[in-house]
Design a protein around this motif. Structure first.
Motif, PDB file in Angstrom:
ATOM      1  N   UNK A  75      71.008  60.953 -38.381  1.00 58.52           N
ATOM      2  CA  UNK A  75      69.666  60.664 -37.886  1.00 58.52           C
ATOM      3  C   UNK A  75      69.012  61.820 -37.139  1.00 58.52           C
ATOM      4  N   UNK A  76      69.765  62.805 -36.739  1.00 55.68           N
ATOM      5  CA  UNK A  76      69.179  63.910 -36.012  1.00 55.68           C
ATOM      6  C   UNK A  76      68.891  63.561 -34.560  1.00 55.68           C
ATOM      7  N   UNK A  77      68.036  64.358 -33.925  1.00 57.88           N
ATOM      8  CA  UNK A  77      67.716  64.160 -32.515  1.00 57.88           C
ATOM      9  C   UNK A  77      66.509  63.241 -32.352  1.00 57.88           C
ATOM     10  N   UNK A  78      66.117  63.031 -31.106  1.00 58.99           N
ATOM     11  CA  UNK A  78      64.951  62.217 -30.820  1.00 58.99           C
ATOM     12  C   UNK A  78      65.300  60.773 -30.546  1.00 58.99           C
ATOM     13  N   UNK A  79      64.293  59.995 -30.217  1.00 58.93           N
ATOM     14  CA  UNK A  79      64.434  58.576 -29.911  1.00 58.93           C
ATOM     15  C   UNK A  79      63.779  57.730 -30.991  1.00 58.93           C
ATOM     16  N   UNK A  80      64.222  56.480 -31.048  1.00 59.11           N
ATOM     17  CA  UNK A  80      63.619  55.517 -31.978  1.00 59.11           C
ATOM     18  C   UNK A  80      63.464  54.196 -31.246  1.00 59.11           C
ATOM     19  N   UNK A  81      62.270  53.621 -31.315  1.00 55.68           N
ATOM     20  CA  UNK A  81      61.994  52.358 -30.643  1.00 55.68           C
ATOM     21  C   UNK A  81      61.893  51.239 -31.657  1.00 55.68           C
ATOM     22  N   UNK A  82      62.668  50.181 -31.423  1.00 52.50           N
ATOM     23  CA  UNK A  82      62.627  48.984 -32.253  1.00 52.50           C
ATOM     24  C   UNK A  82      62.292  47.816 -31.344  1.00 52.50           C
ATOM     25  N   UNK A  83      61.031  47.376 -31.381  1.00 52.30           N
ATOM     26  CA  UNK A  83      60.594  46.344 -30.461  1.00 52.30           C
ATOM     27  C   UNK A  83      60.676  46.864 -29.033  1.00 52.30           C
ATOM     28  N   UNK A  84      61.304  46.122 -28.146  1.00 53.61           N
ATOM     29  CA  UNK A  84      61.418  46.579 -26.756  1.00 53.61           C
ATOM     30  C   UNK A  84      62.582  47.535 -26.521  1.00 53.61           C
ATOM     31  N   UNK A  85      63.357  47.827 -27.568  1.00 53.53           N
ATOM     32  CA  UNK A  85      64.569  48.627 -27.406  1.00 53.53           C
ATOM     33  C   UNK A  85      64.296  50.059 -27.843  1.00 53.53           C
ATOM     34  N   UNK A  86      64.489  50.989 -26.924  1.00 52.55           N
ATOM     35  CA  UNK A  86      64.227  52.397 -27.165  1.00 52.55           C
ATOM     36  C   UNK A  86      65.468  53.195 -26.797  1.00 52.55           C
ATOM     37  N   UNK A  87      66.161  53.713 -27.824  1.00 54.69           N
ATOM     38  CA  UNK A  87      67.377  54.498 -27.602  1.00 54.69           C
ATOM     39  C   UNK A  87      67.290  55.795 -28.402  1.00 54.69           C
ATOM     40  N   UNK A  88      68.105  56.753 -27.978  1.00 56.33           N
ATOM     41  CA  UNK A  88      68.192  57.994 -28.739  1.00 56.33           C
ATOM     42  C   UNK A  88      68.856  57.721 -30.089  1.00 56.33           C
ATOM     43  N   UNK A  89      68.671  58.626 -31.009  1.00 49.33           N
ATOM     44  CA  UNK A  89      69.224  58.426 -32.344  1.00 49.33           C
ATOM     45  C   UNK A  89      70.708  58.782 -32.420  1.00 49.33           C
ATOM     46  N   UNK A  90      71.123  59.832 -31.695  1.00 50.23           N
ATOM     47  CA  UNK A  90      72.485  60.330 -31.893  1.00 50.23           C
ATOM     48  C   UNK A  90      73.241  60.649 -30.610  1.00 50.23           C
ATOM     49  N   UNK A  91      72.614  60.537 -29.449  1.00 49.34           N
ATOM     50  CA  UNK A  91      73.289  60.895 -28.197  1.00 49.34           C
ATOM     51  C   UNK A  91      74.272  59.801 -27.782  1.00 49.34           C
ATOM     52  N   UNK A  92      74.679  59.824 -26.513  1.00 42.45           N
ATOM     53  CA  UNK A  92      75.763  58.945 -26.060  1.00 42.45           C
ATOM     54  C   UNK A  92      75.458  57.466 -26.297  1.00 42.45           C
ATOM     55  N   UNK A  93      74.417  56.969 -25.649  1.00 45.28           N
ATOM     56  CA  UNK A  93      74.076  55.547 -25.752  1.00 45.28           C
ATOM     57  C   UNK A  93      72.999  55.380 -26.828  1.00 45.28           C
ATOM     58  N   UNK A  94      73.391  55.553 -28.093  1.00 46.11           N
ATOM     59  CA  UNK A  94      72.430  55.738 -29.171  1.00 46.11           C
ATOM     60  C   UNK A  94      72.502  54.633 -30.219  1.00 46.11           C
ATOM     61  N   UNK A  95      71.523  54.676 -31.120  1.00 45.88           N
ATOM     62  CA  UNK A  95      71.559  53.791 -32.289  1.00 45.88           C
ATOM     63  C   UNK A  95      72.770  54.115 -33.160  1.00 45.88           C
ATOM     64  N   UNK A  96      73.138  55.378 -33.234  1.00 45.06           N
ATOM     65  CA  UNK A  96      74.271  55.795 -34.066  1.00 45.06           C
ATOM     66  C   UNK A  96      75.573  55.144 -33.581  1.00 45.06           C
ATOM     67  N   UNK A  97      75.793  55.120 -32.275  1.00 51.55           N
ATOM     68  CA  UNK A  97      76.978  54.454 -31.727  1.00 51.55           C
ATOM     69  C   UNK A  97      76.944  52.966 -32.058  1.00 51.55           C
TER      70      UNK A  97
END
Length: 328
Positions: free
Chosen positions: A139-161
């Motif tokens: 997914x690369x870097x940056x954030x992604x927001x899904x509804x009220x949930x906004x997390x980074x794409x690949x960092x520690x507490x991320x969508x990838x995890x």
């Protein structure tokens, strides 16, 4: 009281990495207790070994897949060493030995003699071992927001995890479903109900118990990896309380079921977040400070576990005819 913020935090716990990690650990414990009847009170030891195996291997320069294999191998060896002298024990005796073994792992991990390897009581920093997992993200870097949930794409507490964690949980549930329907799983159920009867049929009960202990422990090691990906490896955070939480989750959802550990983990962490959030917003500091609210939340967990064992020992999804804890 900001109910929108509170409910958002609670909903975030439904698919949080910690929720997935505990669900995976409970699935491993389900193989021990739900299928085989082994009262393993040291699941946190398998998780800690998995976390250390993964982190130390990654810091040493090993690739992601090799570090994960090391973590699983550490749990398998620990299960073998633990099982050889103890699997002939039953009930409370096995529980005492396993909780002591997990404490030995924790104390060795925090020993100052191994500071260069394990970081002793300070542990290992997440930035030292997370890079291989983060680099594997598509997914690369940056954030992604899904509804009220906004997390980074690949960092520690991320969508990838979250994606990887819940995918592994789903695969583990599929594995348990296949095991329950297999001849191997039926032998484990027989051992749980009456191991003497299974032994009289010519089955090697000791071997089956060892296989179940190692398999559940390896799943616990994967849970340990998932648990430390959003944070650091700290031995004191993976001690006795962690094992008790995993047991609470398993009993809440229902032992000897496929989705009981997953449901139990979601309800456990969402309920705990709800209790703490409501009390932080509604209870003034003059009555109860923040740290006291944290402790009160865990008191509620303990009371819930006691009530659960008394009034619903089979759990939410469990079948009383299939498995229930005898509290008489």
């Amino acid at each position: 009281m900001d109910w929108n913020n509170i409910l958002t935090n609670v909903a975030g716990e439904f698919f949080a990495p910690t929720t997935a990690a505990y669900a995976l650990a409970a699935i491993g414990l389900n193989i021990h207790f739900g299928l085989t009847g082994l009262i393993n009170m040291g699941q946190a030891g398998f998780m800690l070994l998995g976390a250390y195996g993964f982190a130390i291997s990654t810091i040493a320069g090993w690739p992601l897949w090799a570090a994960m294999l090391v973590a699983v191998a550490c749990a398998a060896v620990f299960g073998l060493i633990l099982g050889i002298p103890t699997l002939k024990l039953r009930g409370d005796y096995l529980a005492i030995v396993t909780i002591a073994a997990a404490e030995i792992v924790r104390l060795i991990g925090r020993s100052t003699a191994l500071t260069e390897l394990t970081g002793a009581s300070s542990g290992l920093r997440g930035n030292d071992y997370k890079h291989t997992f983060q680099d594997s993200s598509p997914f690369g870097d940056g954030n992604f927001q899904l509804g009220p949930f906004d997390y980074s794409m690949s960092a520690s507490n991320s969508w990838w995890v979250r994606i990887v964690g819940w995918t592994v949980v789903g695969l583990a549930c599929l594995l348990v479903w296949l095991l329950i329907r297999s001849p191997w799983g039926r032998v484990l159920k027989g051992i749980r109900e009456d191991e003497d009867a299974v032994r009289s049929l010519g089955k090697n009960v000791y071997s089956y118990k060892m296989q179940a202990l190692i398999l559940g422990g390896c799943i616990g090691a994967l849970a340990g990896i998932l648990y430390v990906l959003p944070r650091a490896v700290q031995p004191d955070s993976m001690g006795r309380p962690m094992t008790f939480f995993v047991w609470t989750i398993l009993l809440l959802g229902g032992a000897a079921t496929v989705f009981g550990p997953v449901l139990g983990s979601i309800i456990f962490w969402a309920s705990l977040m709800l209790i703490k959030s409501v009390m932080r917003a509604g209870v003034p500091d003059s009555i109860m400070r923040t740290e006291q609210i944290e402790q009160f939340g865990w008191i509620v967990v303990g009371v819930t576990l006691m009530l659960l064992i008394i009034f619903r020992p089979q759990g939410i999804l469990g079948d009383k005819k299939e498995l229930a804890i005898d509290v008489r």
